[in-house]
Every structure is written in C-alpha cells, then in structure tokens.
Scaffold this motif. Structure first.
Motif, PDB file in Angstrom:
ATOM      1  N   VAL A 173      14.191  -9.452  37.977  1.00  0.00           N
ATOM      2  CA  VAL A 173      13.215  -8.954  38.967  1.00  0.00           C
ATOM      3  C   VAL A 173      13.693  -7.626  39.531  1.00  0.00           C
ATOM      4  N   CYS A 174      14.986  -7.540  39.841  1.00  0.00           N
ATOM      5  CA  CYS A 174      15.553  -6.290  40.364  1.00  0.00           C
ATOM      6  C   CYS A 174      15.421  -5.161  39.350  1.00  0.00           C
ATOM      7  N   LEU A 175      15.713  -5.453  38.092  1.00  0.00           N
ATOM      8  CA  LEU A 175      15.594  -4.432  37.041  1.00  0.00           C
ATOM      9  C   LEU A 175      14.142  -3.979  36.877  1.00  0.00           C
ATOM     10  N   GLU A 176      13.249  -4.927  36.911  1.00  0.00           N
ATOM     11  CA  GLU A 176      11.820  -4.607  36.781  1.00  0.00           C
ATOM     12  C   GLU A 176      11.369  -3.735  37.957  1.00  0.00           C
ATOM     13  N   PHE A 177      11.824  -4.086  39.162  1.00  0.00           N
ATOM     14  CA  PHE A 177      11.494  -3.313  40.359  1.00  0.00           C
ATOM     15  C   PHE A 177      12.037  -1.892  40.247  1.00  0.00           C
ATOM     16  N   LYS A 191      12.730  -0.218  37.499  1.00  0.00           N
ATOM     17  CA  LYS A 191      11.927   0.502  36.494  1.00  0.00           C
ATOM     18  C   LYS A 191      10.618   0.980  37.104  1.00  0.00           C
ATOM     19  N   HIS A 192       9.985   0.085  37.883  1.00  0.00           N
ATOM     20  CA  HIS A 192       8.709   0.411  38.521  1.00  0.00           C
ATOM     21  C   HIS A 192       8.882   1.579  39.500  1.00  0.00           C
ATOM     22  N   LYS A 193       9.946   1.542  40.280  1.00  0.00           N
ATOM     23  CA  LYS A 193      10.226   2.611  41.248  1.00  0.00           C
ATOM     24  C   LYS A 193      10.456   3.935  40.525  1.00  0.00           C
ATOM     25  N   VAL A 221       5.886   9.641  37.974  1.00  0.00           N
ATOM     26  CA  VAL A 221       4.458   9.960  38.087  1.00  0.00           C
ATOM     27  C   VAL A 221       4.238  10.992  39.200  1.00  0.00           C
ATOM     28  N   LYS A 222       4.889  10.800  40.337  1.00  0.00           N
ATOM     29  CA  LYS A 222       4.770  11.757  41.446  1.00  0.00           C
ATOM     30  C   LYS A 222       5.261  13.142  41.029  1.00  0.00           C
ATOM     31  N   LYS A 223       6.393  13.187  40.330  1.00  0.00           N
ATOM     32  CA  LYS A 223       6.928  14.468  39.860  1.00  0.00           C
ATOM     33  C   LYS A 223       5.969  15.138  38.888  1.00  0.00           C
ATOM     34  N   ALA A 224       5.385  14.356  37.988  1.00  0.00           N
ATOM     35  CA  ALA A 224       4.444  14.903  37.000  1.00  0.00           C
ATOM     36  C   ALA A 224       3.203  15.460  37.695  1.00  0.00           C
ATOM     37  N   LYS A 225       2.713  14.745  38.691  1.00  0.00           N
ATOM     38  CA  LYS A 225       1.538  15.223  39.442  1.00  0.00           C
ATOM     39  C   LYS A 225       1.865  16.507  40.190  1.00  0.00           C
ATOM     40  N   ALA A 226       3.045  16.583  40.775  1.00  0.00           N
ATOM     41  CA  ALA A 226       3.462  17.794  41.491  1.00  0.00           C
ATOM     42  C   ALA A 226       3.574  18.973  40.529  1.00  0.00           C
ATOM     43  N   ARG A 227       4.144  18.737  39.334  1.00  0.00           N
ATOM     44  CA  ARG A 227       4.236  19.805  38.330  1.00  0.00           C
ATOM     45  C   ARG A 227       2.851  20.267  37.889  1.00  0.00           C
ATOM     46  N   LYS A 228       1.947  19.325  37.739  1.00  0.00           N
ATOM     47  CA  LYS A 228       0.575  19.663  37.330  1.00  0.00           C
ATOM     48  C   LYS A 228      -0.111  20.514  38.408  1.00  0.00           C
ATOM     49  N   ARG A 229       0.046  20.118  39.686  1.00  0.00           N
ATOM     50  CA  ARG A 229      -0.529  20.904  40.789  1.00  0.00           C
ATOM     51  C   ARG A 229       0.061  22.309  40.809  1.00  0.00           C
ATOM     52  N   GLN A 230       1.371  22.400  40.659  1.00  0.00           N
ATOM     53  CA  GLN A 230       2.041  23.699  40.662  1.00  0.00           C
ATOM     54  C   GLN A 230       1.556  24.557  39.499  1.00  0.00           C
TER      55      GLN A 230
END
Length: 193
Positions: free
Chosen positions: A5-9, A11-13, A19-28
């Motif tokens: 469960v910890c490993l899955e969490f 990975k999810h984090k 995803v946040k970094k990719a969205k920021a790069r796309k906006r930039q």
C-alpha cells in the motif's frame, strides 16, 4: 500488505508530481510560443479590464447609462485601432456588454457619458491627448513582469469594493497607471487640480 500500500501510494504521489510538472511545462511552452500581442490580449488585457471595472464598481455603463446586466471594460480608443492605448486605464471604463459588443462601443454615447461623469477637461484628455501617445515599445518580457502586480492590484480592489466618486476614480487610474509604468507620465496621469 502495508508495504505494498505504501509503495502504491508513493507511485501515485510521484505520478501526481510528474503530471503537475508536465502541465507546468506545457503552460510555459504555450507562453513562450505566444507573440507579444497575443500575450497582451490573453494574459494582460483581461486583468487591466477587470481593474477598470473594479475602479468603476457600482457605476452605470459609461455609454448607455444602464446599470443592469453584465459589465465589461470598454475602451474609448478601440483596441483594434490603437494597441498602444489598450492598457491605459484612462482609456477603459465600465461598459455593458451589450453596449460594448453588439452596439460597437457606442462611441458618441461613450463620449457624452465621459462628459457627464467626469467633465469636459478629462474627456478632452482622453479624446484628444491620449491618442498622441507614441507607439508602445514594450517587450513581451515587460508584460510578463506586469502580471503578478496586476493580480495583486485586483486582490486589493476586490477587498475594497466601494462606489467611488469621479475624482476618486480618476485618482485611482492615475495611481495604478503609474504603478504599471507602461506610459510616460503625460499619458498616464490626468492632473486633477
């Protein structure tokens, strides 16, 4: 079980962070691809128009004199005709969407509204003096640097939504134009003596 469960969490984090970094790069990347005028139109003009509407909070449409319906930031000197004045707060006053859009800005009524609201001297300043402003020499980087300050100004005006007198509104336009710093003093400040 707990470990999986910890490993899955984790990975999810990490996935969320990526995803946040990719969205920021796309906006930039989108911002980098914009021309100076596109950046002005998409990122700066809406903020300036909102500031003008907040300065004129509680006022009637400058042209049609109606106080109902959705309001816009209407330009006296049209943006399509004069990009140089597009960000000058003296050139932007509260105007109903109907008056500003389908009615084509109602230029003559707009001028009469300026006279009625602020007097002849201020109207002449907008009508005759502002149009002599030299072409803007702003860079896209200049406009990018403006955005945080404009957002701060909006926040301050939203916290103090009061109906202001004509003199208070002229004074606020002077102060904010000066803070923005895009125009020479003679085109950003109307002398109220």
């Amino acid at each position: 079980m707990f470990l999986s469960v910890c490993l899955e969490f984790a990975k999810h984090k990490n996935y969320e962070k990526e995803v946040k970094k990719a969205k920021a790069r796309k906006r930039q990347h989108k911002i980098e691809e914009m021309t100076k005028d596109k950046y002005r139109a998409v990122k700066i003009q809406p903020l300036i128009n909102k500031i003008a509407r907040l300065i004129d909070y509680g006022q009637v449409c400058i042209a049609s004199r109606v106080d109902k319906g959705k309001m816009a930031g209407g330009h006296y000197h049209a943006v399509g005709h004069n990009r140089t004045l597009s960000l000058n707060l003296h050139n932007i006053h509260i105007q109903s969407y109907h008056s500003n859009g389908p009615q084509g800005g109602q230029h003559i009524k707009y001028r009469h509204g300026l006279i009625e609201e602020y007097g002849n001297e201020y109207t002449e300043f907008i009508d005759m003096h502002l149009c002599q402003c030299p072409s803007n020499l702003w860079t896209k980087n200049d406009l990018i640097k403006l955005r945080p300050g404009l957002l701060g100004t909006i926040k301050q005006l939203e916290a103090d939504q009061t109906k202001r007198t004509p003199l208070e509104r002229i004074t606020l336009r002077n102060q904010i134009n000066e803070q923005i710093g895009l125009y020479a003093k003679e085109f950003s400040i109307f002398s109220v003596e």
